[in-house]
Design an enzyme around this catalytic site. Structure first.
Site, PDB file in Angstrom:
ATOM      1  N   LYS A 193      78.170  29.043  83.116  1.00  0.00           N
ATOM      2  CA  LYS A 193      76.743  29.286  82.812  1.00  0.00           C
ATOM      3  C   LYS A 193      75.615  28.584  82.392  1.00  0.00           C
ATOM      4  O   LYS A 193      75.087  29.526  81.385  1.00  0.00           O
ATOM      5  CB  LYS A 193      77.751  27.990  81.785  1.00  0.00           C
ATOM      6  CG  LYS A 193      76.373  27.812  80.298  1.00  0.00           C
ATOM      7  CD  LYS A 193      76.246  26.478  80.438  1.00  0.00           C
ATOM      8  CE  LYS A 193      74.523  27.230  78.715  1.00  0.00           C
ATOM      9  NZ  LYS A 193      73.733  26.124  78.657  1.00  0.00           N
TER      10      LYS A 193
ATOM     11  N   ALA B 201      81.444   7.274  67.180  1.00  0.00           N
ATOM     12  CA  ALA B 201      80.769   7.622  68.608  1.00  0.00           C
ATOM     13  C   ALA B 201      79.287   8.119  68.303  1.00  0.00           C
ATOM     14  O   ALA B 201      78.715   7.887  66.829  1.00  0.00           O
ATOM     15  CB  ALA B 201      80.687   9.615  68.874  1.00  0.00           C
ATOM     16  N   VAL B 202      78.512   7.438  68.913  1.00  0.00           N
ATOM     17  CA  VAL B 202      77.180   7.020  68.968  1.00  0.00           C
ATOM     18  C   VAL B 202      76.307   8.547  69.802  1.00  0.00           C
ATOM     19  O   VAL B 202      76.973   8.481  71.159  1.00  0.00           O
ATOM     20  CB  VAL B 202      77.135   5.635  69.740  1.00  0.00           C
ATOM     21  CG1 VAL B 202      75.041   5.327  69.754  1.00  0.00           C
ATOM     22  CG2 VAL B 202      77.083   4.771  68.660  1.00  0.00           C
ATOM     23  N   HIS B 203      75.440   8.895  68.908  1.00  0.00           N
ATOM     24  CA  HIS B 203      74.614  10.025  69.848  1.00  0.00           C
ATOM     25  C   HIS B 203      73.447   9.744  69.665  1.00  0.00           C
ATOM     26  O   HIS B 203      72.470   9.541  69.087  1.00  0.00           O
ATOM     27  CB  HIS B 203      75.047  11.440  69.120  1.00  0.00           C
ATOM     28  CG  HIS B 203      74.261  12.428  69.523  1.00  0.00           C
ATOM     29  ND1 HIS B 203      74.618  13.056  70.657  1.00  0.00           N
ATOM     30  CD2 HIS B 203      73.494  13.285  69.125  1.00  0.00           C
ATOM     31  CE1 HIS B 203      74.036  13.566  71.295  1.00  0.00           C
ATOM     32  NE2 HIS B 203      72.998  14.071  69.740  1.00  0.00           N
TER      33      HIS B 203
ATOM     34  N   GLY C 273      71.721  17.871  68.973  1.00  0.00           N
ATOM     35  CA  GLY C 273      72.755  17.499  68.602  1.00  0.00           C
ATOM     36  C   GLY C 273      73.293  16.610  66.752  1.00  0.00           C
ATOM     37  O   GLY C 273      74.323  16.707  66.763  1.00  0.00           O
TER      38      GLY C 273
ATOM     39  N   GLY D 156      69.885  11.538  70.048  1.00  0.00           N
ATOM     40  CA  GLY D 156      68.827  13.227  69.865  1.00  0.00           C
ATOM     41  C   GLY D 156      69.449  13.113  68.865  1.00  0.00           C
ATOM     42  O   GLY D 156      70.778  13.663  67.949  1.00  0.00           O
TER      43      GLY D 156
ATOM     44  N   ASN E 293      68.428  19.631  67.111  1.00  0.00           N
ATOM     45  CA  ASN E 293      69.060  20.576  66.519  1.00  0.00           C
ATOM     46  C   ASN E 293      70.587  20.665  67.364  1.00  0.00           C
ATOM     47  O   ASN E 293      71.464  21.000  66.758  1.00  0.00           O
ATOM     48  CB  ASN E 293      68.313  22.126  66.576  1.00  0.00           C
ATOM     49  CG  ASN E 293      66.972  21.751  65.873  1.00  0.00           C
ATOM     50  OD1 ASN E 293      68.001  21.174  64.273  1.00  0.00           O
ATOM     51  ND2 ASN E 293      66.177  22.633  66.382  1.00  0.00           N
TER      52      ASN E 293
END
Length: 390
Positions: free
Chosen positions: A216, A7-9, A16, A11, A14
């Site tokens: 939410k 997985a590429v994230h 992230g 950010g 916190n």
């Protein structure tokens, strides 16, 4: 555990590190962090592990996060593109206003992708349909040919995330303290007919995301921000202290009573179910263990006062239905008073906008409400009151 999935994230903040990456890591994904902040990327590159501490009424539990890498997209964009092109999932937690800046590498990666299944694209932002917004920026940079066959290259799924990340301890480094409660809902329809649904423990896949997003945003975020803005005006330091003051507690509850009415009537949620949800949220944000700073929660007032956000979003819908919005507009007034707060650029910009524009211009510019719409006159009256210093 084997970490064969990737997985590429975007950010390295916190949320992230402490929410998205924790879930991905605990589900067997190698996580590649992408950010433009030199300090965060350098720390991630130099440190092989960090700790996520989940806190709650019943104590705490710790997770060690490893099997990750980090790339600075400011200096190594080609590498970012290569990583995304060969990934199973790409996620982001960068803030809704930054989505346009993290679109190009994803677009280039989609063009370059040769795997025989599409990448899952999921934005993890506090905004309605953030993945759809991100997709728009991504598709604007794709060739017509790729756009025609986009389903074979990428599947875009909106999500709703809910987890409080309080003010972090000083000198905590990469470690993250976060509440135990979490909710991550992702729409599953985009993965039908050849898509590859990410196998992430903790994701709740749903057919219709809108009720979850609005529930939410209009309960957690509305109550949290209402507490913050009233707390700031009353010179209270922490959210739990706001909620322990009976008058302020009732004010926060009144705001989410109004949004609860919208959730029940619009989405067909049972009144008892929504009432229980509200109780759970009030309990969560009242938790003194979180030590959640009022100014941290209140930051970015311009975004929070915008048309589809936590105050105007539900208030506009309720006003169109002829329903009561007094408590929500009370919170809007307090948000307008959140000006020139140290360390928050938007609060400085808000003060400038209020000084340089008429009340009518402010309402259109900040709230996205036009003359003739149900909320307009009441919002103008609020802005005039704030501008007049009363």
């Amino acid at each position: 555990m084997s970490y064969e999935k990737k997985a590429v994230h975007f950010g390295g903040g916190n949320i992230g590190r402490g929410f998205v990456a924790e879930f991905l890591h605990n589900s067997g994904y190698e996580v590649v962090f992408v950010d433009v902040m030199d300090s965060i990327i350098e720390s991630l590159q130099k440190t092989k592990t960090y700790t996520v501490t989940e806190i709650g009424d019943d104590g705490e539990r710790k997770f060690t996060i490893d099997h990750y890498r980090a790339i600075n997209s400011k200096h190594e964009m080609d590498k970012v593109v290569q990583e995304i092109a060969s990934a199973d999932v790409v996620t982001c937690a960068v803030g809704p206003n930054i989505l346009k800046f993290v679109a190009e590498p994803v677009a280039k990666a989609i063009e370059a992708r040769t795997l025989d299944y599409p990448i899952a694209v999921i934005a993890c932002e506090n905004a309605i349909n953030a993945t759809t917004t991100w997709r728009g920026f991504i598709e604007s940079k794709l060739s017509e040919e790729t756009k025609k066959n986009i389903d074979s290259k990428a599947r875009f799924a909106n999500s709703a995330i809910d987890r409080i990340v309080p003010q972090q301890p000083p000198n905590g480094g990469l470690d993250v303290v976060i509440e135990k409660f979490h909710e991550w809902c992702v729409e599953q329809k985009p993965f039908e007919n050849g898509g590859k649904k990410p196998d992430v423990k903790g994701i709740h896949y749903v057919d219709d995301l809108e009720p979850y997003i609005e529930r939410k945003l209009f309960t957690v975020n509305t109550s949290h921000a209402t507490a913050a803005y009233y707390g700031h005006q009353n010179k209270v330091q922490y959210i739990h202290e706001v909620l322990h003051d009976k008058k302020l507690h009732d004010t926060v509850r009144d705001a989410v009573k109004e949004t609860a009415h919208l959730i029940v009537t619009k989405h067909g949620v049972e009144t008892a179910e929504q009432d229980a949800y509200v109780e759970e949220i009030i309990k969560r944000i009242s938790n003194p263990v979180l030590k959640d700073n009022v100014e941290r929660v209140g930051r970015a007032p311009l975004r929070k006062l915008s048309r589809k956000e936590r105050f105007i979003g539900p208030a506009a819908q309720l006003a169109e239905r002829g329903e009561k919005v007094d408590a929500l507009l009370g919170a809007v007034e307090q948000a307008y008073r959140f000006q020139n707060v140290e360390g928050d650029e938007e609060s400085v910009e808000l003060a400038k906008i209020l000084k340089e524009n008429s009340a009518e211009e402010v309402v259109t510019k900040v709230n996205g409400i036009e003359k003739g719409q149900p909320l307009f006159d009441r919002l103008v009256a609020i802005v005039k009151k704030v501008q007049g210093g009363s």
